[in-house]
Design a protein around this motif. Structure first.
Motif, PDB file in Angstrom:
ATOM      1  N   VAL A  32       0.880  -1.160   0.000  1.00  0.00           N
ATOM      2  CA  VAL A  32       0.000   0.000   0.000  1.00  0.00           C
ATOM      3  C   VAL A  32       0.919   1.212   0.000  1.00  0.00           C
ATOM      4  O   VAL A  32       1.719   1.392   0.915  1.00  0.00           O
ATOM      5  CB  VAL A  32      -0.915   0.026   1.248  1.00  0.00           C
ATOM      6  CG1 VAL A  32      -1.829   1.232   1.221  1.00  0.00           C
ATOM      7  CG2 VAL A  32      -1.699  -1.271   1.357  1.00  0.00           C
ATOM      8  N   GLU A  33       0.818   2.011  -1.044  1.00  0.00           N
ATOM      9  CA  GLU A  33       1.596   3.248  -1.140  1.00  0.00           C
ATOM     10  C   GLU A  33       0.599   4.372  -1.326  1.00  0.00           C
ATOM     11  O   GLU A  33       0.012   4.506  -2.401  1.00  0.00           O
ATOM     12  CB  GLU A  33       2.578   3.170  -2.301  1.00  0.00           C
ATOM     13  CG  GLU A  33       3.635   2.106  -2.099  1.00  0.00           C
ATOM     14  CD  GLU A  33       4.475   1.856  -3.345  1.00  0.00           C
ATOM     15  OE1 GLU A  33       4.147   2.395  -4.414  1.00  0.00           O
ATOM     16  OE2 GLU A  33       5.446   1.104  -3.225  1.00  0.00           O
ATOM     17  N   THR A  35      -2.716   5.492  -1.511  1.00  0.00           N
ATOM     18  CA  THR A  35      -3.972   4.758  -1.711  1.00  0.00           C
ATOM     19  C   THR A  35      -3.847   3.748  -2.852  1.00  0.00           C
ATOM     20  O   THR A  35      -4.841   3.180  -3.288  1.00  0.00           O
ATOM     21  CB  THR A  35      -5.125   5.739  -2.012  1.00  0.00           C
ATOM     22  OG1 THR A  35      -4.820   6.482  -3.189  1.00  0.00           O
ATOM     23  CG2 THR A  35      -5.360   6.679  -0.842  1.00  0.00           C
ATOM     24  N   THR A  36      -2.619   3.529  -3.317  1.00  0.00           N
ATOM     25  CA  THR A  36      -2.378   2.561  -4.394  1.00  0.00           C
ATOM     26  C   THR A  36      -2.045   1.210  -3.784  1.00  0.00           C
ATOM     27  O   THR A  36      -1.124   1.105  -2.970  1.00  0.00           O
ATOM     28  CB  THR A  36      -1.225   3.039  -5.301  1.00  0.00           C
ATOM     29  OG1 THR A  36      -1.565   4.323  -5.840  1.00  0.00           O
ATOM     30  CG2 THR A  36      -0.964   2.055  -6.419  1.00  0.00           C
ATOM     31  N   LEU A  37      -2.792   0.190  -4.189  1.00  0.00           N
ATOM     32  CA  LEU A  37      -2.569  -1.167  -3.692  1.00  0.00           C
ATOM     33  C   LEU A  37      -2.033  -2.038  -4.815  1.00  0.00           C
ATOM     34  O   LEU A  37      -2.496  -1.942  -5.956  1.00  0.00           O
ATOM     35  CB  LEU A  37      -3.875  -1.772  -3.179  1.00  0.00           C
ATOM     36  CG  LEU A  37      -4.373  -1.236  -1.850  1.00  0.00           C
ATOM     37  CD1 LEU A  37      -5.289  -0.058  -2.065  1.00  0.00           C
ATOM     38  CD2 LEU A  37      -5.095  -2.317  -1.107  1.00  0.00           C
ATOM     39  N   ARG A  38      -1.085  -2.901  -4.473  1.00  0.00           N
ATOM     40  CA  ARG A  38      -0.529  -3.861  -5.424  1.00  0.00           C
ATOM     41  C   ARG A  38      -0.375  -5.203  -4.719  1.00  0.00           C
ATOM     42  O   ARG A  38       0.019  -5.263  -3.563  1.00  0.00           O
ATOM     43  CB  ARG A  38       0.842  -3.421  -5.924  1.00  0.00           C
ATOM     44  CG  ARG A  38       0.819  -2.165  -6.742  1.00  0.00           C
ATOM     45  CD  ARG A  38       2.225  -1.820  -7.280  1.00  0.00           C
ATOM     46  NE  ARG A  38       2.280  -0.495  -7.821  1.00  0.00           N
ATOM     47  CZ  ARG A  38       1.791  -0.126  -8.993  1.00  0.00           C
ATOM     48  NH1 ARG A  38       1.215  -1.005  -9.758  1.00  0.00           N
ATOM     49  NH2 ARG A  38       1.875   1.114  -9.406  1.00  0.00           N
ATOM     50  N   LEU A  43      -1.290  -4.065  -9.990  1.00  0.00           N
ATOM     51  CA  LEU A  43      -2.171  -3.020  -9.490  1.00  0.00           C
ATOM     52  C   LEU A  43      -3.566  -3.560  -9.180  1.00  0.00           C
ATOM     53  O   LEU A  43      -4.141  -4.331  -9.957  1.00  0.00           O
ATOM     54  CB  LEU A  43      -2.279  -1.905 -10.535  1.00  0.00           C
ATOM     55  CG  LEU A  43      -3.142  -0.702 -10.152  1.00  0.00           C
ATOM     56  CD1 LEU A  43      -2.530   0.044  -8.963  1.00  0.00           C
ATOM     57  CD2 LEU A  43      -3.273   0.230 -11.348  1.00  0.00           C
ATOM     58  N   PRO A  45      -6.824  -1.740  -8.901  1.00  0.00           N
ATOM     59  CA  PRO A  45      -7.394  -0.407  -9.098  1.00  0.00           C
ATOM     60  C   PRO A  45      -8.740  -0.221  -8.410  1.00  0.00           C
ATOM     61  O   PRO A  45      -9.577  -1.125  -8.384  1.00  0.00           O
ATOM     62  CB  PRO A  45      -7.549  -0.311 -10.622  1.00  0.00           C
ATOM     63  CG  PRO A  45      -7.726  -1.722 -11.067  1.00  0.00           C
ATOM     64  CD  PRO A  45      -6.925  -2.570 -10.111  1.00  0.00           C
ATOM     65  N   TRP A  46      -8.959   0.964  -7.872  1.00  0.00           N
ATOM     66  CA  TRP A  46     -10.201   1.279  -7.182  1.00  0.00           C
ATOM     67  C   TRP A  46     -11.369   1.416  -8.151  1.00  0.00           C
ATOM     68  O   TRP A  46     -12.519   1.399  -7.733  1.00  0.00           O
ATOM     69  CB  TRP A  46     -10.045   2.564  -6.363  1.00  0.00           C
ATOM     70  CG  TRP A  46      -9.211   2.327  -5.153  1.00  0.00           C
ATOM     71  CD1 TRP A  46      -7.897   2.664  -4.984  1.00  0.00           C
ATOM     72  CD2 TRP A  46      -9.616   1.669  -3.955  1.00  0.00           C
ATOM     73  NE1 TRP A  46      -7.470   2.253  -3.745  1.00  0.00           N
ATOM     74  CE2 TRP A  46      -8.507   1.642  -3.093  1.00  0.00           C
ATOM     75  CE3 TRP A  46     -10.806   1.095  -3.536  1.00  0.00           C
ATOM     76  CZ2 TRP A  46      -8.558   1.070  -1.829  1.00  0.00           C
ATOM     77  CZ3 TRP A  46     -10.854   0.524  -2.275  1.00  0.00           C
ATOM     78  CH2 TRP A  46      -9.740   0.515  -1.429  1.00  0.00           C
ATOM     79  N   TRP A  52      -9.407  -6.805  -9.672  1.00  0.00           N
ATOM     80  CA  TRP A  52      -9.097  -7.452  -8.391  1.00  0.00           C
ATOM     81  C   TRP A  52      -9.298  -8.967  -8.523  1.00  0.00           C
ATOM     82  O   TRP A  52      -8.480  -9.745  -8.025  1.00  0.00           O
ATOM     83  CB  TRP A  52      -9.983  -6.902  -7.277  1.00  0.00           C
ATOM     84  CG  TRP A  52      -9.715  -5.480  -6.911  1.00  0.00           C
ATOM     85  CD1 TRP A  52      -9.903  -4.375  -7.692  1.00  0.00           C
ATOM     86  CD2 TRP A  52      -9.205  -4.999  -5.671  1.00  0.00           C
ATOM     87  NE1 TRP A  52      -9.551  -3.251  -7.009  1.00  0.00           N
ATOM     88  CE2 TRP A  52      -9.131  -3.598  -5.762  1.00  0.00           C
ATOM     89  CE3 TRP A  52      -8.832  -5.616  -4.482  1.00  0.00           C
ATOM     90  CZ2 TRP A  52      -8.675  -2.803  -4.713  1.00  0.00           C
ATOM     91  CZ3 TRP A  52      -8.392  -4.822  -3.439  1.00  0.00           C
ATOM     92  CH2 TRP A  52      -8.304  -3.439  -3.563  1.00  0.00           C
ATOM     93  N   ASP A 121       3.044   1.952   3.175  1.00  0.00           N
ATOM     94  CA  ASP A 121       3.956   3.094   3.027  1.00  0.00           C
ATOM     95  C   ASP A 121       5.348   2.763   3.557  1.00  0.00           C
ATOM     96  O   ASP A 121       5.978   3.564   4.237  1.00  0.00           O
ATOM     97  CB  ASP A 121       3.387   4.332   3.722  1.00  0.00           C
ATOM     98  CG  ASP A 121       2.149   4.860   3.030  1.00  0.00           C
ATOM     99  OD1 ASP A 121       2.052   4.726   1.792  1.00  0.00           O
ATOM    100  OD2 ASP A 121       1.266   5.399   3.720  1.00  0.00           O
ATOM    101  N   LYS A 178     -12.853   4.114   0.427  1.00  0.00           N
ATOM    102  CA  LYS A 178     -13.003   5.407  -0.270  1.00  0.00           C
ATOM    103  C   LYS A 178     -14.378   5.969  -0.049  1.00  0.00           C
ATOM    104  O   LYS A 178     -15.276   5.303   0.413  1.00  0.00           O
ATOM    105  CB  LYS A 178     -12.697   5.286  -1.756  1.00  0.00           C
ATOM    106  CG  LYS A 178     -13.613   4.409  -2.554  1.00  0.00           C
ATOM    107  CD  LYS A 178     -13.261   4.491  -4.020  1.00  0.00           C
ATOM    108  CE  LYS A 178     -14.290   3.718  -4.813  1.00  0.00           C
ATOM    109  NZ  LYS A 178     -14.238   3.887  -6.196  1.00  0.00           N
TER     110      LYS A 178
END
Length: 178
Positions: A32-33, A35-38, A43, A45-46, A52, A121, A178
């Motif tokens: 988690v960086e 709000t970006t998740l991998r 990726l 994506p939201w 997913w 982070d 979100k």
């Protein structure tokens, strides 16, 4: 003498195999960086719940817009069909509830806890992580005490990032909404 050394050299135990690199199927990595998740570098994506599913595989269970990956210890909330993409994502790290008086578990919780690596982070997050350790090691906003003891969070734009600790002070969940 030379033969003895060769024979002794052959008696040594082989060196242990190195652990699998993070981000491989043998050692999954969720990052988690902001709000970006991998997941393993791919990726999540939201804007696209289908992505997913492609990255994590088919969910073990899906009911009322809650997708549960039992083996991975992950949950995805995608309840609003008018708004594409998930509303919330949760990583189940433990099973201790906020109160020792709470009985049972939510039905949608994964059958297993998340056992892979989670980096938020830059800070490693496990069920044994203490809030001061996470805040010390992470970049960006610190987690601060929220509306209830055992909940720590912060906002990042339109996103709510949260840690839930159980009554025994073990970390139960990481989530981002979100």
């Amino acid at each position: 003498m030379g033969i003895l050394l060769v024979m002794l050299g052959g008696c040594r135990e082989p060196a242990p195999a190195p652990p699998p690199a993070p981000g491989t199927p043998e050692n999954p990595l969720l990052t988690v960086e902001g709000t970006t998740l991998r997941y393993n570098g791919q990726l999540l994506p939201w804007e696209d719940t289908g992505a997913w599913r492609r990255v994590l595989g088919p969910p073990s269970r899906e009911e009322d817009g809650i997708l549960t990956w039992d083996e991975l210890g992950l949950l995805l909330f995608d309840r609003d069909p008018k708004d594409p993409g998930p509303e919330s994502f949760e990583v189940l790290l433990g099973r201790t509830r906020h109160s020792p008086h709470t009985e049972g578990e939510p039905e949608h919780w994964p059958r297993k806890t998340f056992t892979s690596r989670l980096l938020v982070d830059g800070a490693a997050v496990t069920s044994r992580s203490k809030i001061h350790e996470i805040n010390r090691d992470k970049k960006g906003s610190d987690f601060a005490r929220d509306y209830m003891g055992g909940i720590f969070s912060y906002y990042m734009g339109d996103f709510y990032v949260r840690l839930d600790y159980g009554h025994d002070r073990s970390l139960t969940a990481f989530s981002i909404s979100k």
